[in-house]
Design a protein around this motif. Structure first.
Motif, PDB file in Angstrom:
ATOM      1  N   GLN A 152       0.834  -1.198   0.000  1.00 19.84           N
ATOM      2  CA  GLN A 152       0.000   0.000   0.000  1.00 19.84           C
ATOM      3  C   GLN A 152       0.872   1.253   0.000  1.00 19.84           C
ATOM      4  O   GLN A 152       1.944   1.282   0.579  1.00 19.84           O
ATOM      5  CB  GLN A 152      -0.917  -0.011   1.225  1.00 19.84           C
ATOM      6  CG  GLN A 152      -1.985   1.073   1.209  1.00 19.84           C
ATOM      7  CD  GLN A 152      -2.922   0.944   2.395  1.00 19.84           C
ATOM      8  OE1 GLN A 152      -2.728   0.112   3.260  1.00 19.84           O
ATOM      9  NE2 GLN A 152      -3.940   1.790   2.429  1.00 19.84           N
ATOM     10  N   ASP A 153       0.386   2.280  -0.707  1.00 17.47           N
ATOM     11  CA  ASP A 153       1.075   3.579  -0.806  1.00 17.47           C
ATOM     12  C   ASP A 153       2.367   3.510  -1.619  1.00 17.47           C
ATOM     13  O   ASP A 153       3.197   4.425  -1.560  1.00 17.47           O
ATOM     14  CB  ASP A 153       1.372   4.162   0.580  1.00 17.47           C
ATOM     15  CG  ASP A 153       0.110   4.410   1.383  1.00 17.47           C
ATOM     16  OD1 ASP A 153      -0.927   4.736   0.770  1.00 17.47           O
ATOM     17  OD2 ASP A 153       0.152   4.260   2.624  1.00 17.47           O
ATOM     18  N   TYR A 154       2.550   2.422  -2.369  1.00 13.58           N
ATOM     19  CA  TYR A 154       3.693   2.331  -3.271  1.00 13.58           C
ATOM     20  C   TYR A 154       3.189   2.302  -4.713  1.00 13.58           C
ATOM     21  O   TYR A 154       2.058   1.898  -4.982  1.00 13.58           O
ATOM     22  CB  TYR A 154       4.520   1.065  -2.996  1.00 13.58           C
ATOM     23  CG  TYR A 154       5.512   1.205  -1.872  1.00 13.58           C
ATOM     24  CD1 TYR A 154       6.847   1.509  -2.111  1.00 13.58           C
ATOM     25  CD2 TYR A 154       5.106   1.027  -0.550  1.00 13.58           C
ATOM     26  CE1 TYR A 154       7.763   1.638  -1.073  1.00 13.58           C
ATOM     27  CE2 TYR A 154       6.007   1.149   0.507  1.00 13.58           C
ATOM     28  CZ  TYR A 154       7.331   1.452   0.232  1.00 13.58           C
ATOM     29  OH  TYR A 154       8.243   1.572   1.262  1.00 13.58           O
ATOM     30  N   ARG A 155       4.055   2.710  -5.606  1.00 14.27           N
ATOM     31  CA  ARG A 155       3.770   2.591  -7.025  1.00 14.27           C
ATOM     32  C   ARG A 155       5.087   2.408  -7.779  1.00 14.27           C
ATOM     33  O   ARG A 155       6.143   2.825  -7.291  1.00 14.27           O
ATOM     34  CB  ARG A 155       3.033   3.824  -7.553  1.00 14.27           C
ATOM     35  CG  ARG A 155       3.801   5.127  -7.455  1.00 14.27           C
ATOM     36  CD  ARG A 155       3.078   6.290  -8.113  1.00 14.27           C
ATOM     37  NE  ARG A 155       1.700   6.420  -7.704  1.00 14.27           N
ATOM     38  CZ  ARG A 155       0.919   7.455  -8.019  1.00 14.27           C
ATOM     39  NH1 ARG A 155       1.404   8.425  -8.779  1.00 14.27           N
ATOM     40  NH2 ARG A 155      -0.333   7.510  -7.611  1.00 14.27           N
ATOM     41  N   ASP A 182      -0.181   0.897  -9.305  1.00 12.91           N
ATOM     42  CA  ASP A 182      -0.434   1.365  -7.943  1.00 12.91           C
ATOM     43  C   ASP A 182      -0.541   0.181  -6.999  1.00 12.91           C
ATOM     44  O   ASP A 182      -1.140  -0.853  -7.339  1.00 12.91           O
ATOM     45  CB  ASP A 182      -1.738   2.167  -7.926  1.00 12.91           C
ATOM     46  CG  ASP A 182      -1.697   3.295  -6.914  1.00 12.91           C
ATOM     47  OD1 ASP A 182      -0.641   3.492  -6.298  1.00 12.91           O
ATOM     48  OD2 ASP A 182      -2.725   3.964  -6.739  1.00 12.91           O
ATOM     49  N   GLY A 183       0.028   0.318  -5.795  1.00 14.54           N
ATOM     50  CA  GLY A 183      -0.098  -0.712  -4.769  1.00 14.54           C
ATOM     51  C   GLY A 183       0.826  -1.901  -4.946  1.00 14.54           C
ATOM     52  O   GLY A 183       0.544  -3.001  -4.449  1.00 14.54           O
ATOM     53  N   ARG A 236       5.262  -3.087  -5.607  1.00 21.42           N
ATOM     54  CA  ARG A 236       6.664  -2.692  -5.732  1.00 21.42           C
ATOM     55  C   ARG A 236       7.498  -3.931  -6.011  1.00 21.42           C
ATOM     56  O   ARG A 236       7.092  -5.061  -5.745  1.00 21.42           O
ATOM     57  CB  ARG A 236       7.155  -1.988  -4.477  1.00 21.42           C
ATOM     58  CG  ARG A 236       7.229  -2.884  -3.249  1.00 21.42           C
ATOM     59  CD  ARG A 236       7.818  -2.150  -2.071  1.00 21.42           C
ATOM     60  NE  ARG A 236       7.869  -2.978  -0.880  1.00 21.42           N
ATOM     61  CZ  ARG A 236       8.393  -2.581   0.288  1.00 21.42           C
ATOM     62  NH1 ARG A 236       8.887  -1.363   0.391  1.00 21.42           N
ATOM     63  NH2 ARG A 236       8.391  -3.396   1.326  1.00 21.42           N
TER      64      ARG A 236
END
Length: 251
Positions: free
Chosen positions: A193-196, A243-244, A246
């Motif tokens: 979460q909060d990664y892209r 999104d979401g 990595r």
């Protein structure tokens, strides 16, 4: 097909068509019904000078139709000679709402800018695969379609999801490619979460993984993007990214 902008006069939809020169033409049937006339075709507007009458293609819920229209001058002529009780309110509505809106947002203002309509607060999943400009266009199309079908915001949202789905739809990828992408994801990626991650970066890592592990033919970036949607949402905004997710840190 010419651009159509629907306006509401009470419970009546009055459609305005912008022609190739940016001039507005009003659907004569809509105007007549809004004023309280029984529509009987060309006879109803026969007294309007010929140069202020025309025929334009109008998109209806069933199909595209050719309809009688009035220019701005023809509309004034028609309304000014009406003895219907709605004539004065219609003139006030025309002068106070419709024409200012057309000149502010229509194509015949000096800047030629299109109206900006706020899309819904939360997008359907299909919309997130589209560029912001395309989402804006489809939201506007959904609003216009809903109004022509006498629908409100809920109808517009349904049309928006439908249109986004049609534009974003992509064919399924072959099973061998699916297996490769799944294996790559579980070995080299993780949901976070909060990664892209940039689409090019992720696809580059996938190509290297295919080469290092002897996977044979490498699926195209388009096929890779289709299959990655099983794990992450691909978004487009000043570039393309997932999104979401990595890449796992190197051991």
């Amino acid at each position: 097909m010419n651009e159509i902008m629907p306006f509401m006069f009470g419970e009546n939809v009055v459609r305005v068509i912008t022609d190739g020169n940016g001039e507005p033409w009003f659907v004569a049937k809509d105007v007549a019904k809004a004023l309280g006339y029984r529509w009987n075709g060309a006879v109803c507007i026969a007294h309007v000078p010929e140069e202020w009458r025309g025929v334009r293609t109008v998109l209806t819920p069933s199909a595209a139709q050719r309809m009688l229209t009035l220019s701005e001058q023809g509309l004034y002529f028609f309304v000014a000679r009406s003895d219907k009780p709605a004539a004065l309110p219609f003139q006030k509505w025309l002068a106070g709402e419709v024409l200012p809106a057309l000149r502010k947002t229509g194509r015949y203002e000096v800047s030629g800018r299109q109206p900006v309509l706020e899309p819904p607060a939360s997008f359907p999943p299909e919309a997130l695969r589209l560029r912001p400009a395309m989402r804006q266009k489809l939201w506007r199309d959904a609003l216009n379609t809903a109004r022509l079908d006498d629908g409100g915001t809920p109808a517009a949202l349904r049309w928006f999801a439908y249109l986004c789905g049609m534009v974003a739809a992509m064919p399924p990828a072959p099973t061998p490619a699916r297996d490769k992408v799944r294996a790559f994801f579980w070995q080299c990626c993780e949901q976070a979460q909060d990664y892209r991650v940039a689409a090019g970066t992720l696809y580059g890592a996938f190509c290297r993984w295919c080469k290092e592990t002897g996977q044979g033919d490498v699926p195209s970036m388009k096929a890779f993007g289709i299959l990655m949607q099983e794990f992450a949402q691909r978004c487009r905004s000043n570039g393309s990214f997932y999104d979401g997710v990595r890449l796992k840190p190197a051991a």
